[in-house]
Scaffold this motif. Structure first.
Motif, PDB file in Angstrom:
ATOM      1  N   ASP A  75     -31.454 -35.269  14.923  1.00  0.00           N
ATOM      2  CA  ASP A  75     -32.194 -35.621  13.659  1.00  0.00           C
ATOM      3  C   ASP A  75     -32.311 -34.029  12.791  1.00  0.00           C
ATOM      4  N   MET A  76     -32.350 -33.080  13.381  1.00  0.00           N
ATOM      5  CA  MET A  76     -32.467 -31.710  12.758  1.00  0.00           C
ATOM      6  C   MET A  76     -30.966 -31.229  12.352  1.00  0.00           C
ATOM      7  N   ALA A  77     -30.217 -31.910  12.937  1.00  0.00           N
ATOM      8  CA  ALA A  77     -28.629 -31.344  12.572  1.00  0.00           C
ATOM      9  C   ALA A  77     -28.215 -32.384  11.262  1.00  0.00           C
ATOM     10  N   ASP A  78     -29.083 -33.623  11.201  1.00  0.00           N
ATOM     11  CA  ASP A  78     -28.739 -34.370  10.074  1.00  0.00           C
ATOM     12  C   ASP A  78     -29.426 -34.015   8.912  1.00  0.00           C
ATOM     13  N   LYS A  79     -30.766 -33.628   8.799  1.00  0.00           N
ATOM     14  CA  LYS A  79     -31.723 -33.607   7.878  1.00  0.00           C
ATOM     15  C   LYS A  79     -32.675 -32.380   8.344  1.00  0.00           C
ATOM     16  N   ASN A  80     -33.015 -31.571   7.455  1.00  0.00           N
ATOM     17  CA  ASN A  80     -34.256 -30.707   7.603  1.00  0.00           C
ATOM     18  C   ASN A  80     -35.507 -31.552   7.481  1.00  0.00           C
ATOM     19  N   LEU A  81     -36.477 -31.456   8.481  1.00  0.00           N
ATOM     20  CA  LEU A  81     -37.611 -32.039   7.953  1.00  0.00           C
ATOM     21  C   LEU A  81     -38.821 -31.252   7.140  1.00  0.00           C
ATOM     22  N   SER A  82     -39.108 -32.123   6.356  1.00  0.00           N
ATOM     23  CA  SER A  82     -40.236 -31.309   5.351  1.00  0.00           C
ATOM     24  C   SER A  82     -41.317 -32.535   4.900  1.00  0.00           C
ATOM     25  N   ILE A  83     -42.484 -32.257   5.584  1.00  0.00           N
ATOM     26  CA  ILE A  83     -43.626 -32.971   5.448  1.00  0.00           C
ATOM     27  C   ILE A  83     -44.747 -32.377   5.054  1.00  0.00           C
ATOM     28  N   ASN A  84     -45.360 -32.794   3.941  1.00  0.00           N
ATOM     29  CA  ASN A  84     -46.519 -32.102   3.536  1.00  0.00           C
ATOM     30  C   ASN A  84     -47.675 -32.906   4.156  1.00  0.00           C
ATOM     31  N   THR A  85     -48.835 -32.283   4.837  1.00  0.00           N
ATOM     32  CA  THR A  85     -49.711 -33.109   5.484  1.00  0.00           C
ATOM     33  C   THR A  85     -51.072 -32.290   5.630  1.00  0.00           C
ATOM     34  N   GLN A  86     -52.135 -33.076   5.763  1.00  0.00           N
ATOM     35  CA  GLN A  86     -53.280 -32.623   6.266  1.00  0.00           C
ATOM     36  C   GLN A  86     -53.528 -32.427   7.531  1.00  0.00           C
TER      37      GLN A  86
END
Length: 543
Positions: A237-248
């Motif tokens: 998953d990391m190799a396919d796409k960088n995680l970027s989530i804004n959350t409380q």
């Protein structure tokens, strides 16, 4: 459905499940291009192997320190930790309460460098005025190079002062008997201008291949957010796409068999959860907090919690409400969790995990006895109808339509449900799979002794006694009932099924094989009881 077909069904279900897991691991195996995603790795020095996230506010000014780095050592009742003064990162952690291998005196190394593979915990302050710069992280100073916990709490302060006189104190807080470590950053702005800093916390681990077919435990990253309580984010998953989530709030973690390391940032603020594959094939997952303004001649403190230890649900849930989900029971967690609670309760009474496994197997099999009775009763009635079935085949020959109609009419008159042997099996399979994950995931079973030669229920039987006994129990079950299947291929598969399962279970953890063996023995006893009762009623069951 005859019992032979039932065994075949269970066997094929289990093997198919494990083969699907294996295929899924292969299909999603990380295929990392060394150049992939490295555009987000901002380093000015070829010697830097650290990733410093970009600030949310503009470019970082160029700054570096040339001070000499060193390593400090911290010892508590549960840890031996090494911290690199460059960046103040945790670069090695030994878990003193856990052996590396059964019977060894070497503690289990959770974090560190293993055959060139790295597993580190990193944290720092970025932002417009943070001391952590791409390729030039601060060198912290301490009054001593070794620390030891002597009371209930140990505070290890690391200090750094930048060129403007701003003081940064990075303090790790260790507590007696606890695997969670507090991180406190105190920023003392002694200048006449306000400054801005931003806390980031991350775990870095070299991309690793999956384990064997038997070892189906997840190895990779995971995170939790306000929307997703628990979500795996594998190396692929990391190799396919960088995680970027804004959350409380939220959390990030790296998971492996029996152990987990996780950063839990402040739950009172908005955080950005991120990931990437960095230089050196390093997989990174982290959390970045909100920018904090520190006014002139004022102080501010930022903090987070880092857990590095066993996957024990109660402890993890106390740190974050959803962190206990890293004890990954799969999609049947709602069944596995109560079963694990029952298993722990039984162990608290019996004092032996092997005996507790036997006890929970007896309880589960007893609770499912009505289903088992319905299954065997239906199969016995179906066998009793075999002569009538043969007569119908003789009567109608190749006329499938008339044969089918006559068969259904026979079932109606005899009050037999042809699917009666299938439904109980389908209802029991979730219980079996849930227990499978309980025994696979329970840290308590690691190096747990049973009796005699079985000194580690998480490892295979060294003398293969349990797999052989399991195969023998399958053979006895087959002999208790005549071979009724007529298809030659099915007959061959049924004949060799005990051997196939014995070989298949040779490498399984002995705790799992113990469960299946006891389950089989109880099934044999239940079968004899049910058949004896039916024979007293004049229903021919065997022979």
């Amino acid at each position: 459905m005859e019992s032979q077909r039932t065994f075949l069904f269970i066997g094929l279900m289990l093997v198919s499940f494990l083969l699907f897991q294996e295929w899924n691991n292969d299909y999603n195996a990380p295929k990392v291009d060394p150049s992939a995603n490295t555009q987000t790795l901002q380093t000015n020095s070829p010697d830097s192997d650290d990733y410093v996230p970009s600030s949310t506010d503009g470019e970082l000014p160029t700054a570096a320190t040339t001070a000499k780095r060193s390593v400090i050592e911290i010892t508590t009742d549960v840890f031996k930790v090494k911290i690199d003064t460059r960046g103040g990162d945790i670069v090695e952690t030994d878990l003193l309460q856990y052996e590396e291998t059964k019977g060894s005196t070497t503690p289990y190394m959770l974090l560190g460098e293993f055959d060139g593979k790295q597993y580190f915990s990193q944290s720092g302050l970025i932002g417009l005025n943070g001391p952590d710069k791409p390729g030039a992280r601060p060198i912290y100073h301490t009054k001593q190079k070794t620390f030891a916990l002597t009371g209930d709490e140990l505070r290890v302060p690391l200090t750094f002062t930048d060129s403007k006189g701003v003081s940064f104190t990075k303090t790790y807080v260790f507590k007696k008997g606890q695997y969670d470590v507090g991180l406190e950053y105190t920023v003392n702005n002694t200048t006449a201008e306000p400054i801005q800093v931003q806390l980031y916390t991350q775990v870095k681990r070299t991309v690793q291949d999956k384990g064997s077919l038997v070892d189906q435990n997840y190895l990779g990253a995971a995170y939790g957010s306000a929307e997703e309580k628990y979500e795996k984010y594998s190396f692929s998953d990391m190799a396919d796409k960088n995680l970027s989530i804004n959350t409380q709030g939220g959390y990030v973690a790296f998971i492996q068999h029996y152990f987990v390391s996780a950063w839990v940032p402040s739950q009172e603020q908005q955080n950005t959860l991120y990931s990437l594959i960095a230089k050196g094939n390093a997989a990174i997952i982290g959390a970045k907090g909100e920018p904090i303004n520190v006014q002139a001649n004022q102080q501010a403190t930022l903090g987070a919690t880092y857990y590095m230890g066993p996957k024990e649900s109660d402890i993890l849930e106390a740190i974050h409400p959803n962190l206990d989900l890293t004890v990954d029971y799969g999609w049947l967690w709602f069944i596995s969790q109560p079963l694990f609670i029952l298993l722990k309760w039984l162990h608290s009474i019996l004092g032996n995990w092997g005996v507790a496994i036997i006890a929970i197997t007896v309880i589960v099999k007893s609770a499912m006895y009505p289903l088992t009775k319905a299954q065997y009763t239906s199969m016995a009635k179906m066998r009793a109808l075999q002569p009538k079935m043969a007569a119908l085949k003789e009567k109608f020959g190749d006329d499938r339509q008339k044969f089918g109609q006559a068969t259904m009419e026979m079932y109606r008159k005899e009050k037999v449900n042809p699917m009666g042997g299938c439904f109980p099996i389908l209802l029991q399979m979730p219980i079996f799979l849930a227990l499978f994950y309980v025994f696979l995931e329970s840290t308590e079973l690691r190096h747990a002794e049973f009796i005699f030669w079985l000194t580690d229920l998480s490892a295979k039987d060294p003398y293969y006694v349990l797999p052989i006994l399991f195969g023998a129990s399958m053979f006895i079950t087959q002999k208790l009932q005549p071979m009724t299947v007529t298809d030659p291929m099915q007959q061959k598969m049924m004949t060799f099924m005990p051997v196939i399962f014995s070989v298949f279970f040779l490498w399984f953890p002995s705790g799992l094989v113990l469960y299946w063996l006891v389950s089989n023995l109880i099934s044999i006893a239940q079968m004899l009881i049910i058949y004896r009762g039916m024979e007293k009623k004049g229903i021919k069951v065997r022979g």
